[in-house]
Scaffold this motif. Sequence first.
Motif, PDB file in Angstrom:
ATOM      1  N   GLY A 131       0.837  -1.188   0.000  1.00 32.91           N
ATOM      2  CA  GLY A 131       0.000   0.000   0.000  1.00 32.91           C
ATOM      3  C   GLY A 131       0.873   1.239   0.000  1.00 32.91           C
ATOM      4  O   GLY A 131       0.731   2.127   0.842  1.00 32.91           O
ATOM      5  N   ASN A 156       1.173   3.669  -2.195  1.00 29.73           N
ATOM      6  CA  ASN A 156       0.784   4.788  -3.048  1.00 29.73           C
ATOM      7  C   ASN A 156       0.330   6.032  -2.293  1.00 29.73           C
ATOM      8  O   ASN A 156       0.282   7.116  -2.854  1.00 29.73           O
ATOM      9  CB  ASN A 156      -0.349   4.363  -3.993  1.00 29.73           C
ATOM     10  CG  ASN A 156       0.090   3.284  -4.961  1.00 29.73           C
ATOM     11  OD1 ASN A 156       1.248   3.204  -5.322  1.00 29.73           O
ATOM     12  ND2 ASN A 156      -0.850   2.439  -5.367  1.00 29.73           N
ATOM     13  N   GLY A 178       2.734   5.799   2.949  1.00 27.29           N
ATOM     14  CA  GLY A 178       3.688   4.921   2.285  1.00 27.29           C
ATOM     15  C   GLY A 178       4.825   5.676   1.636  1.00 27.29           C
ATOM     16  O   GLY A 178       5.992   5.248   1.703  1.00 27.29           O
ATOM     17  N   GLY A 180       1.726  -1.978  -4.789  1.00 26.32           N
ATOM     18  CA  GLY A 180       0.405  -1.376  -4.935  1.00 26.32           C
ATOM     19  C   GLY A 180      -0.178  -1.793  -6.268  1.00 26.32           C
ATOM     20  O   GLY A 180       0.456  -2.510  -7.045  1.00 26.32           O
ATOM     21  N   ARG A 181      -1.380  -1.346  -6.546  1.00 25.06           N
ATOM     22  CA  ARG A 181      -1.984  -1.669  -7.841  1.00 25.06           C
ATOM     23  C   ARG A 181      -1.206  -1.009  -8.980  1.00 25.06           C
ATOM     24  O   ARG A 181      -0.976  -1.621 -10.018  1.00 25.06           O
ATOM     25  CB  ARG A 181      -3.451  -1.220  -7.861  1.00 25.06           C
ATOM     26  CG  ARG A 181      -4.373  -2.079  -6.975  1.00 25.06           C
ATOM     27  CD  ARG A 181      -5.788  -1.538  -7.012  1.00 25.06           C
ATOM     28  NE  ARG A 181      -6.696  -2.335  -6.198  1.00 25.06           N
ATOM     29  CZ  ARG A 181      -7.397  -3.385  -6.646  1.00 25.06           C
ATOM     30  NH1 ARG A 181      -7.288  -3.739  -7.914  1.00 25.06           N
ATOM     31  NH2 ARG A 181      -8.200  -4.045  -5.844  1.00 25.06           N
ATOM     32  N   PRO A 233       2.072   1.049  -8.458  1.00 25.78           N
ATOM     33  CA  PRO A 233       3.080   1.735  -7.642  1.00 25.78           C
ATOM     34  C   PRO A 233       3.981   2.632  -8.488  1.00 25.78           C
ATOM     35  O   PRO A 233       4.236   2.351  -9.659  1.00 25.78           O
ATOM     36  CB  PRO A 233       3.875   0.581  -7.033  1.00 25.78           C
ATOM     37  CG  PRO A 233       3.735  -0.528  -8.032  1.00 25.78           C
ATOM     38  CD  PRO A 233       2.351  -0.391  -8.587  1.00 25.78           C
ATOM     39  N   SER A 279       3.639  -4.634  -8.724  1.00 25.52           N
ATOM     40  CA  SER A 279       2.195  -4.445  -8.851  1.00 25.52           C
ATOM     41  C   SER A 279       1.453  -5.659  -8.306  1.00 25.52           C
ATOM     42  O   SER A 279       1.736  -6.789  -8.714  1.00 25.52           O
ATOM     43  CB  SER A 279       1.824  -4.218 -10.318  1.00 25.52           C
ATOM     44  OG  SER A 279       0.429  -4.053 -10.457  1.00 25.52           O
ATOM     45  N   ASP A 302      -2.524  -6.917  -6.277  1.00 31.41           N
ATOM     46  CA  ASP A 302      -3.811  -6.713  -5.628  1.00 31.41           C
ATOM     47  C   ASP A 302      -3.762  -7.517  -4.332  1.00 31.41           C
ATOM     48  O   ASP A 302      -3.683  -8.746  -4.353  1.00 31.41           O
ATOM     49  CB  ASP A 302      -4.934  -7.213  -6.539  1.00 31.41           C
ATOM     50  CG  ASP A 302      -6.310  -7.118  -5.891  1.00 31.41           C
ATOM     51  OD1 ASP A 302      -6.404  -6.743  -4.708  1.00 31.41           O
ATOM     52  OD2 ASP A 302      -7.299  -7.448  -6.585  1.00 31.41           O
ATOM     53  N   VAL A 338      -2.076   0.003   3.869  1.00 35.37           N
ATOM     54  CA  VAL A 338      -3.136   0.177   2.870  1.00 35.37           C
ATOM     55  C   VAL A 338      -4.255   1.074   3.393  1.00 35.37           C
ATOM     56  O   VAL A 338      -4.720   0.937   4.529  1.00 35.37           O
ATOM     57  CB  VAL A 338      -3.722  -1.189   2.487  1.00 35.37           C
ATOM     58  CG1 VAL A 338      -4.886  -1.018   1.520  1.00 35.37           C
ATOM     59  CG2 VAL A 338      -2.645  -2.065   1.867  1.00 35.37           C
TER      60      VAL A 338
END
Length: 307
Positions: free
Chosen positions: A6, A8, A12, A31-32, A34, A45, A47, A68
């Motif tokens: 998490g 982003n 973080g 992250g999804r 980053p 990357s 999830d 997150v």
Amino acid sequence: MQTILGANGQIGEELARYLHNTVTHDIRLVGRRPSAVNKTDELFSADLTDAEATDRAVAGSEIVYLTVGLPMDSAMWEERFPVMMENTIAAVRNHDAKLVFFDNTYMYPQTAAPQVEGKTPFEPRGRKAAVRARIATRLQEEMDAGRVEAVIVRAPEFYGPGKTQGLTNTTVFNRIKKGERPLVPVSADTQRSLIWTPDASRAMGLIGNTPDAYGQTWHLPIDQDRLTYREMIAIASEVTGRKIRFSTIPLAVFTLAGLFNAPAKEASELMPRYGVDNIFDTSKFAAHFPEFETTNYRDGISQLLSP
């Protein structure tokens, strides 16, 4: 390898800077989508609701930070946060990594009683508070059983620069910076406990790299000279050189708005805490890390409102 799950958000990003400048350049940002904070960051990357992706993201890590954040959406919190916690627990157990969990205070009683880690009970009111209590309790079970080496670091409401999200930033300081009248939630005369986001990240990184800090919960450091919104806005007036007037939004207005507006409904469960003093005690951290310098409210407000 130290890994931020998490990465982003503001917490973080500030953590990545602290680790790079103080601890190691061997940092993985997950992250999804980053993006690098430091030139040497490794981007991954994933999830975190996907168990296999989470496991791959943690592989090779010595310390993992779970930071997150999700939008203020109760259904999303109920669906995702418990799954992400379970996946993270499984991954750090599988790879024998330490875990640092960044938590909030939603589950604490909405009263003026001092909040002290290890002593203040969980009394969640509302769906989001119930989720936070659930995932913190779940991790504590693993810690107590000796199945994971972890530490919980807990922060009150954020205020700060950059991407910092928080009601005070949104309704007070952001509006002042735009030349708009600030909107004070519920009461202008109750003491608030706010944490400067760069302080929160630095303190989390410090705890994560302090071996004897594990197995505990820590309240992250704030300026213990708590101010009311009236006092904060007075400082803002001094900083900007103009008289700033504000409006106070009563609790009943938030409750009524929640009947017709989804964002207002999501925020309404948190509003009763603004009607009482919020006393977030950080004396444990101060005693263990006496050299840590906390940003005071005047300096933080000055940084936020500087041109």
